[in-house]
Scaffold this motif. Structure first.
Motif, short mmCIF file in Angstrom:
data_model
loop_
_atom_site.label_atom_id
_atom_site.label_comp_id
_atom_site.label_asym_id
_atom_site.label_seq_id
_atom_site.Cartn_x
_atom_site.Cartn_y
_atom_site.Cartn_z
N ARG A 50 82.75 53.37 79.62
CA ARG A 50 81.70 52.33 79.43
C ARG A 50 80.24 53.05 79.17
O ARG A 50 79.50 52.74 78.10
N ARG A 51 79.70 53.90 80.16
CA ARG A 51 78.42 54.59 79.69
C ARG A 51 78.43 55.46 78.69
O ARG A 51 77.42 55.55 77.84
N VAL A 52 79.54 56.26 78.49
CA VAL A 52 79.58 57.20 77.31
C VAL A 52 79.46 56.54 75.94
O VAL A 52 78.69 56.55 75.05
N GLN A 53 80.20 55.40 75.84
CA GLN A 53 80.32 54.32 74.89
C GLN A 53 78.88 53.63 74.53
O GLN A 53 78.42 53.83 73.32
N SER A 54 78.09 53.33 75.53
CA SER A 54 76.96 52.76 75.68
C SER A 54 75.82 53.61 74.78
O SER A 54 75.01 53.29 74.29
N ALA A 55 76.31 54.96 75.14
CA ALA A 55 75.29 55.96 74.54
C ALA A 55 75.65 56.39 73.30
O ALA A 55 74.86 57.34 72.76
N GLY A 56 76.60 55.71 72.70
CA GLY A 56 76.74 56.29 71.28
C GLY A 56 77.93 57.57 71.25
O GLY A 56 78.04 57.78 70.01
N ALA A 57 78.41 57.69 72.18
CA ALA A 57 79.21 59.12 72.40
C ALA A 57 80.72 58.75 72.59
O ALA A 57 81.29 57.45 72.74
N ASN A 58 81.70 59.43 72.45
CA ASN A 58 83.18 59.56 72.32
C ASN A 58 83.47 60.34 73.57
O ASN A 58 82.81 61.50 73.91
#
Length: 117
Positions: free
Chosen positions: A73-81
Motif C-alpha cells: 500500500r505504501r509503495v503504491q501510494s508513493a507511485g512505485a511498483n
C-alpha cells in the motif's frame, strides 16, 4: 531444531529509480514493523521500483504477510511498483494460499515495439 534467525536487511540503490532490499532470516511478528519502517523511510520522489529479494528468507508468518500488504500500500501510494524477487517455497506457499501475490506485486513488464527484450 535450529534457532530462528532475526531478519537482516541490506539496502542498495542500483539507480535513482530503484530500491533493492536483500532480506535474510525470519519475517514475523518480531521483525515486520522494522521492515515496514525501513521501506517507508526509503520511499523517495522519483522511485519507480522497490525490489525485495527473499532468497535468504527462512520463514514468514501471517504478521509477515500483513507487513507485506502494508508495504504494498505504501509503495503504491508513493507511485512505485513492488517486486518480490527470489521467493523461497515457504513464502510462495503463503502467497498462493492467501491469493495475495497478484495484489502485492507489479504486473510483469511487457516490452514495447522496437524495444529489446
Amino acid at each position: 531444531m535450529t534457532e530462528p534467525r532475526p531478519l537482516t536487511m541490506r539496502w542498495t540503490t542500483p539507480d535513482a529509480r530503484t530500491l533493492h532490499g536483500a532480506l535474510a532470516g525470519n519475517l514475523d511478528y518480531h521483525s515486520g514493523d522494522g521492515l515496514l519502517s525501513e521501506v517507508t523511510a526509503r520511499l523517495a520522489p522519483g522511485l519507480r521500483d522497490v525490489r525485495l529479494d527473499f532468497g535468504s528468507l527462512d520463514f514468514c508468518d501471517s504478521y509477515g504477510l500483513s507487513t507485506l500488504l502494508m508495504i504494498a500500500r505504501r509503495v503504491q501510494s508513493a507511485g512505485a511498483n513492488l517486486h518480490l524477487d527470489d521467493r523461497p517455497p515457504v513464502l510462495e506457499r503463503l502467497l498462493d494460499m492467501t491469493c495475495t501475490l497478484d495484489y502485492l506485486t507489479a504486473p510483469a513488464r511487457k516490452a514495447s515495439r522496437g524495444e529489446a527484450d
